[in-house]
Each structure stands twice: as structure tokens, then as C-alpha cells.
Design a protein around this motif. Structure first.
Motif, short mmCIF file in Angstrom:
data_model
loop_
_atom_site.label_atom_id
_atom_site.label_comp_id
_atom_site.label_asym_id
_atom_site.label_seq_id
_atom_site.Cartn_x
_atom_site.Cartn_y
_atom_site.Cartn_z
N THR A 52 -10.66 -3.57 -9.31
CA THR A 52 -9.75 -4.56 -8.71
C THR A 52 -8.55 -3.88 -8.06
N VAL A 53 -7.94 -2.93 -8.78
CA VAL A 53 -6.76 -2.24 -8.26
C VAL A 53 -7.12 -1.30 -7.11
N LEU A 54 -8.18 -0.51 -7.28
CA LEU A 54 -8.53 0.49 -6.28
C LEU A 54 -9.12 -0.14 -5.02
N ASP A 55 -9.93 -1.17 -5.17
CA ASP A 55 -10.53 -1.80 -4.00
C ASP A 55 -9.51 -2.58 -3.18
N ASP A 56 -8.45 -3.08 -3.85
CA ASP A 56 -7.42 -3.86 -3.14
C ASP A 56 -6.21 -3.01 -2.78
N GLN A 57 -6.34 -1.72 -2.84
CA GLN A 57 -5.21 -0.83 -2.61
C GLN A 57 -4.64 -0.98 -1.20
N ASP A 58 -3.32 -1.10 -1.12
CA ASP A 58 -2.62 -1.23 0.16
C ASP A 58 -2.73 0.08 0.95
N SER A 59 -2.88 -0.03 2.25
CA SER A 59 -3.03 1.16 3.09
C SER A 59 -1.76 2.00 3.12
N ALA A 60 -0.62 1.41 2.70
CA ALA A 60 0.63 2.16 2.69
C ALA A 60 0.76 3.06 1.46
N VAL A 61 -0.14 2.91 0.49
CA VAL A 61 -0.09 3.77 -0.71
C VAL A 61 -0.49 5.18 -0.32
N ARG A 62 0.33 6.15 -0.70
CA ARG A 62 0.07 7.55 -0.35
C ARG A 62 -0.32 8.39 -1.57
N VAL A 63 0.09 7.94 -2.76
CA VAL A 63 -0.20 8.66 -4.00
C VAL A 63 -0.61 7.64 -5.06
N LYS A 101 -20.91 0.75 -12.02
CA LYS A 101 -19.46 0.52 -11.88
C LYS A 101 -18.68 1.81 -12.14
N ALA A 102 -19.10 2.57 -13.15
CA ALA A 102 -18.43 3.84 -13.45
C ALA A 102 -18.48 4.77 -12.25
N ARG A 103 -19.64 4.83 -11.61
CA ARG A 103 -19.79 5.67 -10.43
C ARG A 103 -18.85 5.20 -9.32
N ARG A 104 -18.76 3.87 -9.12
CA ARG A 104 -17.90 3.34 -8.07
C ARG A 104 -16.43 3.66 -8.34
N VAL A 105 -16.02 3.56 -9.61
CA VAL A 105 -14.63 3.85 -9.95
C VAL A 105 -14.30 5.32 -9.67
N CYS A 106 -15.15 6.22 -10.12
CA CYS A 106 -14.88 7.65 -9.92
C CYS A 106 -14.93 8.02 -8.44
N ASP A 107 -15.85 7.43 -7.69
CA ASP A 107 -15.90 7.68 -6.26
C ASP A 107 -14.66 7.12 -5.56
N ALA A 108 -14.16 5.97 -6.06
CA ALA A 108 -12.96 5.38 -5.47
C ALA A 108 -11.74 6.27 -5.68
#
Length: 271
Positions: A52-63, A101-108
Motif C-alpha cells: 500500500t505504501v510503496l505502490d502509492d508512493q508520491d513521485s516527489a519522494v527521493r529517499v 507478495k513478498a517478491r513484489r515488496v522486495c522488488d518495489a
């Protein structure tokens, strides 16, 4: 007609999910595994929250900074949940879904356009080590320890693409010894193995994270994004034989086979 300027990113915002705390400070997104009473064990709910957090990450996030609440970073996957999955579906369907899901999280984390930093204290075990290893930069307290206990637990080392990442970063000979013995290793050894890039006193972890964050925020966002893509692309040849897409399948097959082997067999029952 000129386009309206993009709204400025929020300077401070916080979201509490079931298993995580997500704190946004301008271009820096902090994600904290937040089930300390369970050692921040990775559950299906935690994987969902991370996506949820990684897929919805704002493009302005740099770190993006990944941390763990409490004394330990993460004690690995929740084995009771594996048992529940098998009880519900003895063929391992739930474990396959969780593995995907684990694979998707680590790839994200690995392919994230922002620089990802793992901030580790206490123990990082199994899936916890996989989450840290998926990040670009990894710092740990000098008292932190790491372990790959899967084999001793009757499981394959197959979670989130851990094995190919570990082989690429550390090397086959050392990885083989760590997996076959399942021994714990210190932060100092992890630094020598390139599992970590920094080891500091626990009270200095935030200082180290800030020391990496400050220069990253001065870089051109476009150049940074392209550079991360290049780094991941050049690492790809070392992972051409990456079969971690089958991690969930391997985990499900082994656990289902173990459960089958424990079932009593009535004499005369056809195979």
C-alpha cells in the motif's frame, strides 16, 4: 496557457496502518515495521501494508527509510501463518500468494525510483534480512545480528528473491556456508560480507541515515532515477539465472510435502 505548478509535498504527515507506521517528511518517506511485540514478524497483513505504501508512493519522494520498531528490526516470516495457510489449503495456495507478495515488496524496494535505506537494530532474521538486502543502502547498529535459519526450520531459502540478491552481493562460497549452517553473524561480519555498507553505534543510526540522505537530496531527481536504473540493469546479468520467481512455489511445495509426510498412513491405503 501555462500549467499550474505542482503542489508542494507535505512537510510532515503520518499514517498508521495495521502493521506499519509511515511518516513523510518532505522528500523523505520513513516506513517503520510496527509490531514490536511480535518481533516485527512478516505477515500477510504486513506485506499488504508495505505494498500500500510503496505502490502509492508520491513521485516527489527521493529517499525511503525502512526501519523496525522495538528492540529488533525483523525476526522473519510468521511461521504460524504458514501453518494456517496449509490448514486452509493443504496444496499451498495461500503460501504461493504470500510468496508472490513478498517478491513484489522486495522488488518495489530494489527498483524504487527513490534511494532506499535499511536502518537495522537488534536481530534481522530470514525475511527480515531479505527486506534489508532489498534496499540500496544498509546501516546497522554494531550490536545487530543476522541469520538465515530457513534450512534448520525445514524451509528453502526462498523468500522475496533473497537468494539471488545475497549471491550477487556476498558471493556463492560465503552464502553457502551461512545457509547450510544457519549460524548467526555479527554486524561487523555483515559489513565485511557487503550485506551492510555501514556499522555504527545504535544511538548513531539516525545520524548515519541523515548522512546518506543529505547528499541524495542534492542530486538531480532525473539523474538519480536514471542512475538507479543503470545500477539495477548492470546487476541484472549476475541474476540471469534468477529463479526467485518460483520462491512462493518452492515454499509451498516444501511445506505441503512436510505436512503430507507427517500424516498417518493406514495400511492398505493406495498410493
Amino acid at each position: 496557457m501555462t500549467n499550474p505548478p505542482n503542489p508542494a509535498p507535505p512537510q510532515g504527515s503520518s499514517t498508521v496502518l495495521k502493521t506499519l507506521r509511515a511518516d513523510r517528511q518532505g522528500p523523505v518517506q520513513h516506513i517503520t515495521l510496527n509490531v514490536p511485540e511480535q518481533g516485527n514478524a512478516v505477515t500477510e497483513a504486513m506485506l499488504d501494508d508495505l505494498l500500500t505504501v510503496l505502490d502509492d508512493q508520491d513521485s516527489a519522494v527521493r529517499v525511503v527509510v525502512l526501519a523496525g520498531a522495538g528492540p529488533d528490526f525483523c525476526l522473519g516470516g510468521d511461521r504460524t501463518e504458514y501453518a494456517d495457510h496449509l490448514a486452509h489449503d493443504p496444496t499451498g495456495g495461500g503460501i504461493r500468494t504470500s510468496g508472490a507478495k513478498a517478491r513484489r515488496v522486495c522488488d518495489a524496494l530494489t527498483s524504487n525510483p527513490a534511494v532506499t535505506i535499511a536502518r537495522v537494530q537488534g536481530r534481522a532474521v530470514g525475511a527480515g534480512l531479505a527486506l534489508a538486502l532489498a534496499c540500496d543502502l544498509r546501516t546497522a547498529a554494531e550490536t545487530a545480528t543476522f541469520r538465515l535459519p530457513e534450512l534448520a526450520l525445514g524451509l528453502p531459502t526462498a523468500w522475496g528473491g533473497l537468494l539471488p540478491r545475497l549471491l550477487a552481493e556476498v558471493g556463492a562460497a560465503r552464502v553457502r556456508e551461512l545457509i547450510l549452517t544457519g549460524r548467526a553473524f555479527t554486524a561487523t561480519e555483515a559489513l565485511h560480507l557487503s550485506v551492510l555498507q555501514s556499522v555504527v553505534r545504535e544511538e548513531d543510526l539516525d545520524t548515519q541515515v541523515a548522512a546518506w540522505t543529505k547528499p541524495v537530496l542534492r542530486r538531480s531527481p532525473t539523474a538519480l532515477r536514471v542512475t538507479k536504473t543503470l545500477l539495477n540493469s548492470y546487476a541484472a546479468p549476475a541474476r540471469l539465472a534468477d529463479v526467485s520467481l518460483f520462491d512462493g512455489e518452492l515454499m509451498a511445495s516444501v511445506l505441503a510435502a512436510e505436512q503430507y509426510a507427517r500424516q498417518p498412513v493406514t495400511p492398505g491405503t493406495p498410493a
